[in-house]
Design a protein around this motif. Structure first.
Motif, PDB file in Angstrom:
ATOM      1  N   ASN A 123     -58.442 -18.788  71.403  1.00 34.75           N
ATOM      2  CA  ASN A 123     -57.014 -19.156  71.424  1.00 34.75           C
ATOM      3  C   ASN A 123     -56.664 -20.260  70.431  1.00 34.75           C
ATOM      4  N   ASN A 129     -58.635 -14.325  80.972  1.00 39.65           N
ATOM      5  CA  ASN A 129     -57.614 -14.329  79.936  1.00 39.65           C
ATOM      6  C   ASN A 129     -57.781 -15.636  79.157  1.00 39.65           C
ATOM      7  N   ASN A 188     -55.899 -17.132  77.125  1.00 37.20           N
ATOM      8  CA  ASN A 188     -54.673 -17.852  76.791  1.00 37.20           C
ATOM      9  C   ASN A 188     -54.092 -18.672  77.932  1.00 37.20           C
ATOM     10  N   ASN A 189     -54.448 -18.340  79.166  1.00 37.63           N
ATOM     11  CA  ASN A 189     -53.854 -19.067  80.296  1.00 37.63           C
ATOM     12  C   ASN A 189     -54.858 -19.455  81.380  1.00 37.63           C
ATOM     13  N   TYR A 198     -57.607 -24.469  72.051  1.00 40.15           N
ATOM     14  CA  TYR A 198     -57.088 -25.116  73.249  1.00 40.15           C
ATOM     15  C   TYR A 198     -58.040 -24.853  74.423  1.00 40.15           C
ATOM     16  N   ASN A 250     -54.838 -11.949  68.337  1.00 38.53           N
ATOM     17  CA  ASN A 250     -54.144 -12.169  69.611  1.00 38.53           C
ATOM     18  C   ASN A 250     -54.992 -11.713  70.807  1.00 38.53           C
ATOM     19  N   SER A 272     -63.250 -18.824  75.055  1.00 32.48           N
ATOM     20  CA  SER A 272     -61.788 -18.736  75.149  1.00 32.48           C
ATOM     21  C   SER A 272     -61.125 -19.782  74.264  1.00 32.48           C
ATOM     22  N   LYS A 289     -56.685 -10.983  74.316  1.00 30.85           N
ATOM     23  CA  LYS A 289     -56.151 -10.898  75.677  1.00 30.85           C
ATOM     24  C   LYS A 289     -57.265 -11.015  76.725  1.00 30.85           C
TER      25      LYS A 289
END
Length: 683
Positions: free
Chosen positions: A542, A356, A358-359, A545, A644, A538, A646
């Motif tokens: 994102n 993922n 984003n995290n 980041y 966005n 990634s 995922k």
């Protein structure tokens, strides 16, 4: 006058009465204090040694009984690593138990259980023979005994001499029964007093277990209990990532002794030796039983009390989706077979990371090593422990470094053309071998233009390209600038994943080697891990980041049932840094990645133009050598959906044949995207 005298007389009477009462109360207090002081004196002086001995004869001891480790589960609660219970026979030696008493128990046990004698060492046999034949041992050592008595040799020298005299001649006297007794005896004597030692925990039959249980009253210190082994419901899937746990006999591995002892472990504790079992050992290990033993003056245990019964370890929930993991492995093996059939007979590694963006959650991580016959070996750990030249996949990082150093502007156009330098060095793009094509930064990513990146690197070095130019002699500062930009997106630095043995890749010096500096800009010099590639793409997905990837997700409190307990701690992906670029600059790289996968001229169009959700990314081909023969590494990075995102991925295949033909391995990424988002819609 008489009235005043009378009133005064009454006041005096009242005062006298009060004084008597106060004196009485004070006397009582003094008397009580005197009793307390006398009692304390009696306890401290007359009874002090008695109570000191009681304290001395009582102690809390952590008992090394088998405590099941915590389970490891996937993000959806599916058990990936569990414990399989098994019958076991243990022995706890008393502090005053003699060797002969232990031997007597071992002889009784030998009639009830069958032992494997393969672990018996020569030293074990020597010690056992001495114990069994003390008189014969004395006869062997008459001369040495005299030397010991007059101080000519030490006790250690005496013992060494005795053991040297005991060999095959003495061992021949051992019967099969003796060896069985010895195999039991050596396990019983292995640990410290009051600490349960495992005598047998492999292949204990129901008959042996029952026979020993029935005779426990005749076998002081012996107990029948349950031990455990790790079991893996999904067999070899992620087996390397899970790591290993030491055996009862092994205890703390030698190379980890200092580290574990500093944390309060015992030498014979079962501990995590590698990867997840090692990384999260403090959580998974459980709490051992604590006992309070009371002994008499001779040291014999006269009472025991359980302070803590012991409990299994807490559960570790992973970020892995085991269904996605299984599918990823299936698609990977399918792709390996296809590529080998198309000519990639020398391909020796194929690796893929899915996360993922984003995290930092690692959703799947698969790897295979391929031998010459096409046989596969799991190599999941290769995604963060091995590094490779990855080629043009890194060009998004090169553009970001160019923007950071004001070498190029968003939308800047350059001419893609064959580059020539003094000394005969030349460079060109694969898509444009001979002509001159004007392209901007987005199109440079779409076409995977080497020339655009090299011209950018030269501008970073303060030496814009001119035909037949001399390369700058000192590129130390320029190399640092370019590498700093690549580092910001995760290339050439450790990702920080919660697993041991991560490599940062191979970063070679850049000082007076300008040709290597140019190669760095197109992914042909430094080497990176597949996990670094995943973190890099990634970071672009994102909006800049760089997030620390993690495979642990939650720590769950252990329960007495198979259900998950409450969350004790969450493992989060920390933001390690934000790239030093504007949103427009990051957006421009994202647009280039979109074109690479969705425009017909894009290098990833063949595989990614029709994914279930729109995807973006970059491909790469790095020139390498295998056994002196030229080969190429083929790489793919991407994310989906474009808006966005995922899911992000990286793919690395090593040692493909030099094009042509160009072997397309991007279908693996396409299949992962399609499966993930179809299942997501379905669920």
């Amino acid at each position: 006058m008489l009235k005043r005298l009378k009133e005064k007389s009454n006041d005096e009477k009242i005062r006298n009465t009060m004084n008597k009462r106060i004196s009485f109360v004070f006397g009582v207090i003094v008397f009580i204090f005197a009793i307390i002081v006398l009692r304390l004196g009696y306890l401290q002086i007359a009874q002090g040694s008695h109570y000191k001995q009681l304290i001395k004869n009582s102690e809390n001891l952590t008992v090394n009984e088998a405590v099941p480790r915590g389970r490891i589960l996937d993000r959806n609660g599916k058990v990936l690593v569990d414990n399989a219970s098994k019958k076991a026979i243990t022995y706890s030696r008393g502090r005053k138990t003699s060797q002969s008493e232990v031997l007597d128990i071992a002889e009784k046990l030998s009639k009830l259980i069958k032992m494997d004698t393969a672990k018996i060492t020569e030293r074990d046999k020597q010690d056992f023979w001495i114990l069994k034949h003390p008189n014969k041992a004395e006869q062997l050592m008459k001369n040495e005994q005299s030397l010991l008595d007059d101080g000519s040799i030490s006790q250690d020298e005496y013992d060494d001499a005795l053991h040297k005299k005991i060999g095959e001649k003495q061992f021949d006297s051992f019967s099969d029964k003796d060896l069985q007794v010895l195999a039991i005896y050596r396990e019983m004597m292995a640990g410290s007093a009051l600490d349960p030692q495992m005598i047998k925990n492999e292949d204990v039959t129901d008959e042996e277990y029952a026979a020993v249980s029935q005779k426990l009253s005749d076998l002081p210190g012996v107990n029948t209990t349950m031990d455990w082994d790790r079991k893996y419901p999904y067999k070899d899937t992620l087996r390397g990532i899970f790591g290993d746990v030491s055996t009862t006999q092994e205890g703390i591995p030698k190379e980890l002794t200092e580290q574990y002892l500093s944390k309060g472990y015992s030498r014979n504790d079962r501990v995590g030796k590698s990867y997840l079992e090692y990384q999260y050992d403090d959580i998974l290990k459980g709490k051992k039983k604590e006992m309070k033993y009371t002994t008499d003056k001779s040291g014999e245990v006269i009472d025991s009390q359980v302070i803590h019964p012991g409990s299994r370890g807490d559960d570790l929930v992973l970020s892995i989706d085991i269904d996605l993991q299984k599918k990823t492995e299936e698609y990977l093996e399918k792709q390996i077979s296809k590529l080998r059939s198309e000519g990639a007979k020398n391909m020796d590694n194929a690796l893929v990371v899915v996360q993922n963006p984003n995290n930092g959650d690692i959703l799947a991580m698969a790897g295979k090593q391929i031998d010459k016959n096409g046989d596969l070996t799991d190599y999941d750990i290769g995604n963060f422990t091995s590094q490779y030249a990855v080629g043009s996949s890194v060009k998004g990082g090169t553009l970001l470094a160019g923007y950071q150093n004001d070498a190029i502007k968003v939308g800047e156009e350059m001419v893609d053309e064959p580059l020539t330098f003094s000394g005969g060095l030349s460079k060109r793009s694969y898509f444009n071998q001979d002509g001159k094509v004007t392209i901007d930064d987005k199109e440079a990513l779409m076409h995977s233009s080497n020339v655009y990146m090299i011209k950018t690197a030269l501008k970073i070095a303060g030496s814009p390209y001119t035909p037949n130019m001399s390369l700058p002699t000192d590129i130390s500062e320029a190399g640092q600038k370019l590498r700093k930009g690549l580092n910001q997106v995760g290339l050439g630095v450790k990702t920080g994943i919660d697993l041991p043995n991560e490599t940062s890749g191979q970063i070679e010096p850049l000082t007076d080697n300008p040709g290597n500096f140019l190669d760095l800009s197109i992914g042909q010099y430094d080497t990176y891990t597949p996990l670094q590639l995943s973190q890099y793409v990634s970071t672009i997905a994102n909006n800049g980041y760089r997030i620390q990837p993690h495979i642990g997700l939650e720590i769950r409190k252990a329960t007495n049932k198979d259900t998950l307990g409450p969350v004790k701690e969450k493992v989060k992906g920390n933001v390690l840094n934000k790239v030093n670029n504007t949103s427009d600059q990051i957006k421009q790289v994202q647009e280039g990645f979109k074109m690479a996968f969705n425009e017909k001229e894009g290098t990833g169009y063949q595989s990614f133009n029709d994914t279930t959700v729109p995807s973006a990314g970059k491909t790469g081909t790095a020139e390498v050598f295998q056994d002196g023969e030229p080969r190429v590494n083929s790489t793919y990075v991407g994310y989906a959906p474009i808006e966005n995102p995922k899911l992000a991925f990286s793919i690395v295949y090593t040692n493909h044949p030099v094009p042509e033909p160009w072997l397309n391995g991007g279908d693996l990424g396409r299949d992962i995207i399609n499966y993930y988002f179809k299942e997501k819609d379905k669920n």
